[in-house]
Design a protein around this motif. Sequence first.
Motif, PDB file in Angstrom:
ATOM      1  N   ARG A 152     -59.397  46.918  10.006  1.00  0.00           N
ATOM      2  CA  ARG A 152     -58.420  47.576   9.515  1.00  0.00           C
ATOM      3  C   ARG A 152     -57.748  48.389  10.771  1.00  0.00           C
ATOM      4  O   ARG A 152     -58.583  49.217  11.406  1.00  0.00           O
ATOM      5  CB  ARG A 152     -58.902  48.555   8.456  1.00  0.00           C
ATOM      6  CG  ARG A 152     -58.215  49.685   7.848  1.00  0.00           C
ATOM      7  CD  ARG A 152     -56.896  49.264   7.112  1.00  0.00           C
ATOM      8  NE  ARG A 152     -57.181  48.567   6.015  1.00  0.00           N
ATOM      9  CZ  ARG A 152     -56.399  47.889   5.037  1.00  0.00           C
ATOM     10  NH1 ARG A 152     -54.961  47.906   5.486  1.00  0.00           N
ATOM     11  NH2 ARG A 152     -56.703  47.265   4.134  1.00  0.00           N
TER      12      ARG A 152
ATOM     13  N   GLU B 225     -53.649  52.110   7.570  1.00  0.00           N
ATOM     14  CA  GLU B 225     -53.374  52.073   6.313  1.00  0.00           C
ATOM     15  C   GLU B 225     -52.442  51.428   5.752  1.00  0.00           C
ATOM     16  O   GLU B 225     -51.083  51.300   6.353  1.00  0.00           O
ATOM     17  CB  GLU B 225     -53.270  53.429   5.521  1.00  0.00           C
ATOM     18  CG  GLU B 225     -54.553  54.190   5.745  1.00  0.00           C
ATOM     19  CD  GLU B 225     -55.720  53.877   5.083  1.00  0.00           C
ATOM     20  OE1 GLU B 225     -55.590  53.069   4.139  1.00  0.00           O
ATOM     21  OE2 GLU B 225     -56.914  54.056   5.787  1.00  0.00           O
ATOM     22  N   SER B 226     -52.690  50.605   4.507  1.00  0.00           N
ATOM     23  CA  SER B 226     -51.499  49.677   3.932  1.00  0.00           C
ATOM     24  C   SER B 226     -50.151  50.676   3.625  1.00  0.00           C
ATOM     25  O   SER B 226     -50.301  51.767   2.877  1.00  0.00           O
ATOM     26  CB  SER B 226     -51.994  48.919   2.706  1.00  0.00           C
ATOM     27  OG  SER B 226     -50.811  48.242   2.051  1.00  0.00           O
TER      28      SER B 226
ATOM     29  N   THR C 116     -53.119  41.178  -0.579  1.00  0.00           N
ATOM     30  CA  THR C 116     -53.734  42.836  -0.731  1.00  0.00           C
ATOM     31  C   THR C 116     -54.438  42.703  -1.712  1.00  0.00           C
ATOM     32  O   THR C 116     -54.943  41.935  -2.586  1.00  0.00           O
ATOM     33  CB  THR C 116     -52.499  43.543  -0.689  1.00  0.00           C
ATOM     34  OG1 THR C 116     -51.721  43.232  -2.002  1.00  0.00           O
ATOM     35  CG2 THR C 116     -51.298  43.355   0.268  1.00  0.00           C
ATOM     36  N   GLU C 117     -54.836  43.944  -2.064  1.00  0.00           N
ATOM     37  CA  GLU C 117     -55.832  44.394  -3.501  1.00  0.00           C
ATOM     38  C   GLU C 117     -55.002  44.113  -4.678  1.00  0.00           C
ATOM     39  O   GLU C 117     -55.901  43.750  -5.654  1.00  0.00           O
ATOM     40  CB  GLU C 117     -56.178  45.934  -3.192  1.00  0.00           C
ATOM     41  CG  GLU C 117     -57.192  46.297  -1.983  1.00  0.00           C
ATOM     42  CD  GLU C 117     -57.534  47.567  -2.078  1.00  0.00           C
ATOM     43  OE1 GLU C 117     -57.299  48.246  -2.918  1.00  0.00           O
ATOM     44  OE2 GLU C 117     -58.350  48.022  -1.342  1.00  0.00           O
ATOM     45  N   ASN C 118     -53.792  44.147  -4.802  1.00  0.00           N
ATOM     46  CA  ASN C 118     -52.883  43.844  -5.794  1.00  0.00           C
ATOM     47  C   ASN C 118     -52.360  42.268  -5.849  1.00  0.00           C
ATOM     48  O   ASN C 118     -51.582  42.007  -6.604  1.00  0.00           O
ATOM     49  CB  ASN C 118     -51.763  44.752  -5.758  1.00  0.00           C
ATOM     50  CG  ASN C 118     -52.113  46.140  -5.978  1.00  0.00           C
ATOM     51  OD1 ASN C 118     -52.842  46.730  -6.429  1.00  0.00           O
ATOM     52  ND2 ASN C 118     -51.301  47.003  -5.010  1.00  0.00           N
ATOM     53  N   SER C 119     -53.143  41.538  -4.910  1.00  0.00           N
ATOM     54  CA  SER C 119     -52.854  40.064  -4.914  1.00  0.00           C
ATOM     55  C   SER C 119     -51.270  39.862  -4.436  1.00  0.00           C
ATOM     56  O   SER C 119     -50.738  38.772  -4.684  1.00  0.00           O
ATOM     57  CB  SER C 119     -53.095  39.595  -6.446  1.00  0.00           C
ATOM     58  OG  SER C 119     -54.496  39.580  -6.609  1.00  0.00           O
ATOM     59  N   ASP C 120     -50.733  40.797  -3.740  1.00  0.00           N
ATOM     60  CA  ASP C 120     -49.609  40.529  -3.097  1.00  0.00           C
ATOM     61  C   ASP C 120     -49.868  39.775  -1.595  1.00  0.00           C
ATOM     62  O   ASP C 120     -50.613  40.110  -1.038  1.00  0.00           O
ATOM     63  CB  ASP C 120     -48.925  42.117  -2.775  1.00  0.00           C
ATOM     64  CG  ASP C 120     -48.536  42.661  -4.156  1.00  0.00           C
ATOM     65  OD1 ASP C 120     -48.318  41.899  -5.038  1.00  0.00           O
ATOM     66  OD2 ASP C 120     -48.342  44.007  -4.104  1.00  0.00           O
TER      67      ASP C 120
ATOM     68  N   THR D 198     -49.119  39.070   2.205  1.00  0.00           N
ATOM     69  CA  THR D 198     -49.011  39.757   3.325  1.00  0.00           C
ATOM     70  C   THR D 198     -48.257  38.746   4.492  1.00  0.00           C
ATOM     71  O   THR D 198     -48.632  37.552   4.417  1.00  0.00           O
ATOM     72  CB  THR D 198     -50.221  40.449   4.002  1.00  0.00           C
ATOM     73  OG1 THR D 198     -51.314  39.406   4.270  1.00  0.00           O
ATOM     74  CG2 THR D 198     -50.796  41.224   2.999  1.00  0.00           C
TER      75      THR D 198
ATOM     76  N   SER E 298     -51.255  41.868  10.122  1.00  0.00           N
ATOM     77  CA  SER E 298     -50.502  41.688   9.029  1.00  0.00           C
ATOM     78  C   SER E 298     -49.854  42.947   8.596  1.00  0.00           C
ATOM     79  O   SER E 298     -49.772  43.986   8.981  1.00  0.00           O
ATOM     80  CB  SER E 298     -51.426  41.327   7.771  1.00  0.00           C
ATOM     81  OG  SER E 298     -52.159  42.435   7.419  1.00  0.00           O
ATOM     82  N   THR E 299     -48.725  42.828   7.475  1.00  0.00           N
ATOM     83  CA  THR E 299     -47.973  44.060   7.035  1.00  0.00           C
ATOM     84  C   THR E 299     -49.169  44.894   6.376  1.00  0.00           C
ATOM     85  O   THR E 299     -48.512  46.114   6.169  1.00  0.00           O
ATOM     86  CB  THR E 299     -47.023  43.273   5.980  1.00  0.00           C
ATOM     87  OG1 THR E 299     -47.462  42.485   5.119  1.00  0.00           O
ATOM     88  CG2 THR E 299     -45.914  42.671   6.830  1.00  0.00           C
ATOM     89  N   ASP E 300     -50.043  44.299   5.883  1.00  0.00           N
ATOM     90  CA  ASP E 300     -50.975  45.303   5.118  1.00  0.00           C
ATOM     91  C   ASP E 300     -51.777  46.239   6.278  1.00  0.00           C
ATOM     92  O   ASP E 300     -52.630  46.940   5.762  1.00  0.00           O
ATOM     93  CB  ASP E 300     -51.863  44.683   4.310  1.00  0.00           C
ATOM     94  CG  ASP E 300     -52.783  45.301   3.546  1.00  0.00           C
ATOM     95  OD1 ASP E 300     -51.919  46.440   2.892  1.00  0.00           O
ATOM     96  OD2 ASP E 300     -54.096  45.087   3.159  1.00  0.00           O
TER      97      ASP E 300
END
Length: 830
Positions: free
Chosen positions: A5, A8-9, A331-335, A337, A371-373
């Motif tokens: 990490r 932050e996203s 992501t955590e929301n399944s989006d 990246t 990544s964008t995250d």
Amino acid sequence: MKKIRIFESPQALPKDRVNLLTMSNIYGLVFIGWKGGLKIISSQYISMADKNEGSINTIIDDAPLMSVFMKLPVHHIALSCDDLTLSVAMSSEEYGLVIAFFDIRTFLNKEKQQKRPFVYYKSETKCTVLDLKWNPAVSSILALCQSDGSLTILEVTDVIKQHACLPPTAAITSLCWSPKGKQLAAGRQNGTVVQYSPVLQEKKVIPFPPFYTSENPVKVLDICWISTYVFAVIYVAADGSLESPPELVILSLAKKDEKREDQFFNFNDLCFGVSTERQHHYYLHYLESWDIILASSAASIEVSIVAHQPDKVGWELWLLEDAARAEFPVTENSDDTMPIGVGIDITNQQPVILAGSEKTYPPCPILMLLSTDGLLCPFYMLNSIPGMKSATHAPRCPHLQGEREPKPVQASLPAPSMLVPSRASTASPESTAVIVHPPPSFRSSVLPVILPSLSHHPRVPGDSRSFKDFPAPDLRAENLESSSSSDSPFGGGFGSGLPVPKFRAAKFVRFLDLGTTSSSGSESPGEAEQQASGQVRSAHPATTRSLVGASATFPVSSICPTQNSASLELSVSDLEKQLQQYPTLDPVMVGIMEEIALFQKELDDLKNRTARSNFEVGSAKEMSHLRYDAQSLHTFLLEVKELTETLHVEIGILKTVMLEGFAAVEDASTHNNRSMDQNYLQLLRRKPLDPKSEAQLKEIRQLHQYVKFAVQDVNDVLDIEWEQYQEKNKKHKHLVLPEREVLFNALASHHEIITQQDKKINELINSLQNLRIYNQTSKWCVPSDTCLQSDQCWDTELEMLRNVLVKSTLDGAPKAVTPTTPGKSPLDQV
């Protein structure tokens, strides 16, 4: 490998064209940009973190990161070829484009708490960096492509020197140096790739591939120069439509001694795009030791590999297994990246042990994906081709000697090549001024700046700010907090113990453009001469040691030389006035003065020898004939031009008519094919009607329903009347004796039938007798004609029939009738 990490996203998906990851494969460092500044991590830690226990899907949140905070958002970072200079491009609406240059030894120097850039580059236009590439051979040269289409070649040492530039009209969209750094390839808006020399002299133009047409124009999105005659070029629609995916094309140009045509390998949409919100961008990395290209699209979640076929000219796309692909996590929301930076680390020295396998592989390169995250996703790059050489090497430890210190504010210097007229047709007539530090709006409150009085200094052409905007000469250095997040938008101020630099007077040489006017229209030549010789300007000691040295400060026009620009002329009067004001000069200045005097004497001698020269070319009659012929040719050319324009218009009209005809033929052919296509006709029937037809169909259905109900009512009425009629007939049911006329007609009909059947029997008998099958005669005979014609015979027959009928009796009670369904009218039966 385990993911790290970095930041932050973000709440919103980054949409701009960015490059926020670069690798130092000499010193083993990974530099990462984000909206708050820079983060630095060792590549050795990334390879060692994967050796710890735990799942490969684990995200490391407490990695040892060095942070350098900045107030302007970072959108592009890059390293020089010696990995000692880091360029960090930032931009905002208030300050425009600012590029900070760090010495990476500053990050490794533990004695310095504040990590400051040693020099800045400030562009006058408020643009962003489309592409920035350092020369792979010369560590101080870089090429900068801005979003307005301009191209600039900079030399970054202790100061920034601008070697050459192209105006925004050149429409440059991307660039890449040759592997040896001797030429620069620049992609343009019109789809061509142009090869330039380091001073931006045009060498060669590579047209776009033949499978692209001018009706659907394309532009160059990104370039990777693989070898002398091989390029990897990304083409995209020229209108910038985000729905049109970019396409990778490998250009294999023919050598001078090869008898073949140029080859184009089109890989189309190499990386499947999953987003139409981000700006198009391809991250291309060529690994020379393996002869492969790694490509990742800013709108894709995967990395594709294109490899050179062994012992062949062509290239091929490698399709890896699902478990062997480098893909971005969700992501955590399944989006999904997508990448904002891609790099390859070749300093890994740790052997590779894959999960679930006991086999150990030798050290291999590591593919880094940002990544964008905000995750750094590393992947091992294992090559199982036999005989493939290793692509890794051990990192080195940099020495802190030679670290460049931050410099006080000063204007950028033109390179020596800028002081000589250039015949390059690529230079800019409208270049912007280059200032190496931020604007005064935030500079005076943070940076310790000491400048002499510049009230009489002429404005640098192209710079919209006057020198009055800079801090006054009596500005004192401030002792600032030793914090990396100070008021400066570039990350902290100088230390409190920074010595104040001293300035001394410098010799001033002014250059003028022949045939051009000054950028300030209010200055006359006399005023400019007074300003040039009036007050002595002060400059930095390191830049004023010699008038002929490479680091001498010349306030010259920032306009780049063009092929049509006049040569620069040294103002001798200015220099003489300065020499008169300063009699104690060094020997170099005395020698220059002697050379000027000798040259002036030779010029005077030449004027004296050529003063009485008189040259005549041709007589007056010949001149008149020549003038008449020239006018005739001019008239003829005008007629030809007018005729050509007329033909051009007619050709355009015919072309339009032809295209319309082709379109009509194609439309008719399409309609014809569809009319015979059963699937299309079926789909056409299922197609919903338009509003007008839908309203008509509704009206027809209403009328049909009305007619249906009316017919049903009529049927009901007819059924009732039919039942009433049957009931009425049941009440009057009795035997009705036939009348005489009815009986006569029945008998006459029977007699006629008997006569016809007699004829047929006679014919049949004759036929059988002829065939010798039947030889008998009928015993029955018909009454003779005399009997039939006699009234007495008929009376006898009628009397007998009467007696029979009289003797017949009728039953008193009617027979029981079987129950039947009520009779229906003919309409109901239908």
